[in-house]
Design an enzyme around this catalytic site. Structure first.
Site, mmCIF file in Angstrom:
data_model
loop_
_atom_site.group_PDB
_atom_site.id
_atom_site.type_symbol
_atom_site.label_atom_id
_atom_site.label_comp_id
_atom_site.label_asym_id
_atom_site.label_seq_id
_atom_site.Cartn_x
_atom_site.Cartn_y
_atom_site.Cartn_z
ATOM 1 C CB THR A 1 -9.562 13.297 -11.157
ATOM 2 O OG1 THR A 1 -10.212 13.248 -12.430
ATOM 3 C CG2 THR A 1 -9.571 14.713 -10.616
ATOM 4 C CD GLN B 1 7.442 0.990 7.587
ATOM 5 O OE1 GLN B 1 7.679 1.842 8.458
ATOM 6 N NE2 GLN B 1 6.254 0.431 7.465
ATOM 7 C CB SER C 1 2.894 4.748 1.782
ATOM 8 O OG SER C 1 1.563 4.664 2.190
ATOM 9 N N GLY C 2 1.911 8.019 2.247
ATOM 10 C CA GLY C 2 1.612 9.092 3.197
ATOM 11 C C GLY C 2 1.271 8.627 4.604
ATOM 12 C CG HIS C 3 -0.829 4.751 5.607
ATOM 13 N ND1 HIS C 3 -0.879 3.764 6.566
ATOM 14 C CD2 HIS C 3 -0.473 4.150 4.453
ATOM 15 C CE1 HIS C 3 -0.577 2.604 5.994
ATOM 16 N NE2 HIS C 3 -0.327 2.812 4.714
ATOM 17 C CB CYS D 1 0.189 -6.467 5.167
ATOM 18 S SG CYS D 1 0.465 -4.711 5.039
ATOM 19 C CG ASN E 1 7.732 -4.092 6.597
ATOM 20 O OD1 ASN E 1 8.670 -4.403 5.869
ATOM 21 N ND2 ASN E 1 6.661 -4.837 6.725
ATOM 22 N N GLY F 1 1.662 2.998 -0.972
ATOM 23 C CA GLY F 1 2.955 2.368 -1.208
ATOM 24 C C GLY F 1 2.837 1.153 -2.114
HETATM 25 N N1 PLP Z 1 6.314 -1.163 1.757
HETATM 26 C C1 PLP Z 1 6.589 -1.256 3.056
HETATM 27 C C2 PLP Z 1 7.999 -1.425 3.489
HETATM 28 C C3 PLP Z 1 5.559 -1.204 3.999
HETATM 29 O O1 PLP Z 1 5.840 -1.295 5.298
HETATM 30 C C4 PLP Z 1 4.225 -1.037 3.556
HETATM 31 C C5 PLP Z 1 3.104 -1.032 4.513
HETATM 32 O O2 PLP Z 1 3.196 -1.540 5.609
HETATM 33 C C6 PLP Z 1 3.992 -0.928 2.176
HETATM 34 C C7 PLP Z 1 5.057 -0.988 1.303
HETATM 35 C C8 PLP Z 1 2.617 -0.751 1.634
HETATM 36 O O3 PLP Z 1 2.162 0.560 1.829
HETATM 37 P P1 PLP Z 1 0.605 0.905 1.694
HETATM 38 O O4 PLP Z 1 -0.052 0.406 2.920
HETATM 39 O O5 PLP Z 1 0.570 2.389 1.589
HETATM 40 O O6 PLP Z 1 0.122 0.241 0.467
#
Ligand code: PLP
Length: 398
Positions: free
Chosen positions: A243, A185, A205-207, A331, A155, A76
């Site tokens: 790649t 989110q 973002s996949g995770h 984060c 988030n 993301g």
């Molecule tokens: N944007 C939002 C709203 C998020 O909650 C997050 C991660 O917590 C991100 C971006 C960043 O994603 P990534 O961890 O895949 O870099």
């Protein structure tokens, strides 16, 4: 329910467990089908087809109109950087950009960098419920505005922002201003339908939806020009050299397919469990206050403030019980700075430092929720006994 023994995982906005079906889908692409999707020999065909089939699924996930509008990234953060830097650098004469006070650091810190370079930056406010004041756009967008970046869902609070309406406002004032939506989110929790909006770029973002960490995607509306921030080969229409990570992209597509199928379950069953948790805690813990009462919330998230108690201490005590939750975003945890999102909402200082985010997933069970509801009052009472705020907390110790 997690396979991880004795763990109740309620931190799905930080990251999610990879679904077993996703792992299964990925496995062949690490070994037998290891080819480089850009190569021309037979071995590479399967990798190439898997990449393009995944693009088709991710196109559907965004609700986009054309696979050419989909670019694979690593996360993301990369999608946000590619969009923000790419638009600003493709429009070097424009010196004004707009975002919100409550974005993820991957957007806020990128904006800060441009602010330090002399760009004019405006930040939209939220109200005390965490709702975004999009009408502020009406007086902020002008001829010099290159970009507006708004998240689809927050988030920390789960609040859903009316980004479609925000994009309408922006384009009605300046059709050349580009709109980027961080949908990290929102993806998998609410339906995305980007083709029927005026949004130019969107990132996921996949995770965050049961794919592995290290893979993401972005939507770039046909005709939108961005300067590639990562130069290299011709991959991803020369917008993102390197790649492609075929196994992870296949995994993300499988996760997106599962998430699309589970959307109804997410918005009914997961929401019911979230509400059960929220109501259970608010009823049984006397100093608990709901941050963000907005009805427009993603179904899996609640953010609750426990007055006069330190959030990190609550997390440590929950951890001893095998419960994973979060204070602030993943984060920023580790730093004791109160959350910038709750500060923007003007959350009272009494609960600012004691706010906990619980975020569920389709794997969360009723038994897990009931265990947390049972134990929360015990944890808070234990901490109230050692708190310096004895007078303020006397009511909850009875
Ligand atoms: N944007 C939002 C709203 C998020 O909650 C997050 C991660 O917590 C991100 C971006 C960043 O994603 P990534 O961890 O895949 O870099």
């Amino acid at each position: 329910m997690n396979d991880t023994k004795n763990i109740i995982y309620l931190d799905n906005n930080a990251t999610t467990m990879v679904d077993k079906k996703v792992v299964e889908a990925m496995i062949p692409y690490f070994s037998n089908e290891f080819g480089n999707p850009s190569s021309i020999y037979e071995l590479a065909h399967e990798a190439h087809d898997a990449l393009e089939n995944s693009r088709e699924v991710i196109k559907e996930f965004f609700g986009a109109g054309d696979t050419k509008e989909i670019i694979f990234t690593s996360c993301g953060t990369e999608s946000a950087n590619a969009a923000i830097r790419g638009v600003i650098e493709a429009n070097p004469t424009k010196r004004h950009i707009i975002t919100t006070k409550v974005e993820h650091p991957c957007v806020l810190n990128t904006f800060k960098e441009f602010e330090e370079k002399g760009y004019r930056v405006d930040y939209l406010n939220v109200d005390e419920n965490g709702e975004l004041l999009i009408d502020e756009l009406k007086t902020l967008v002008d001829d010099d505005t290159a970009l507006v970046a708004i998240m689809a869902a927050n988030n920390e609070t789960g609040a859903i922002y009316p980004y479609e309406e925000a994009a309408e406002i922006v384009k009605s004032i300046n059709p050349n201003t580009k709109v980027f939506i961080d949908a990290v989110q929102a993806a998998g929790k609410i339906k995305l339908d980007v083709k029927n909006t005026k949004v130019d770029l969107m990132g996921i973002s996949g995770h965050k939806f049961h794919a592995p960490k290290g893979v993401g995607a972005m939507y770039i509306k046909k005709g939108t020009i961005i300067k590639p921030y990562m130069t290299g080969g011709h991959q991803e229409r020369a917008l993102r050299g390197g790649t492609e990570n075929v196994p992870y992209i296949v995994g993300m597509a499988k996760a997106a397919e599962l998430a699309m199928n589970a959307l109804e379950f997410e918005n009914k069953t997961v929401k019911e469990l979230r509400d059960r948790l929220e109501e259970g805690i608010l009823e049984n813990v006397k100093n608990a206050k709901l941050n963000s009462r907005t009805k427009m919330r993603v179904p899996n998230t609640t953010n609750i403030g426990f007055e006069y108690i330190e959030g990190e201490l609550i997390l440590l005590h929950l951890d001893k019980l095998g419960i994973c939750a979060s204070s602030g975003s993943a984060c920023t945890s580790g730093s004791l700075e109160p959350s910038h999102v709750l500060r923007a909402m003007k959350t009272p200082f009494t609960s600012l430092h004691g706010s906990i985010r619980f975020s569920l997933s389709r794997f969360t069970t009723k038994e897990e929720i009931d265990f947390v509801v049972q134990n929360m009052p015990l944890v808070i009472k234990k901490l109230a006994k050692i708190s310096p705020f004895q007078k303020e907390l006397s009511g909850i110790l009875n």
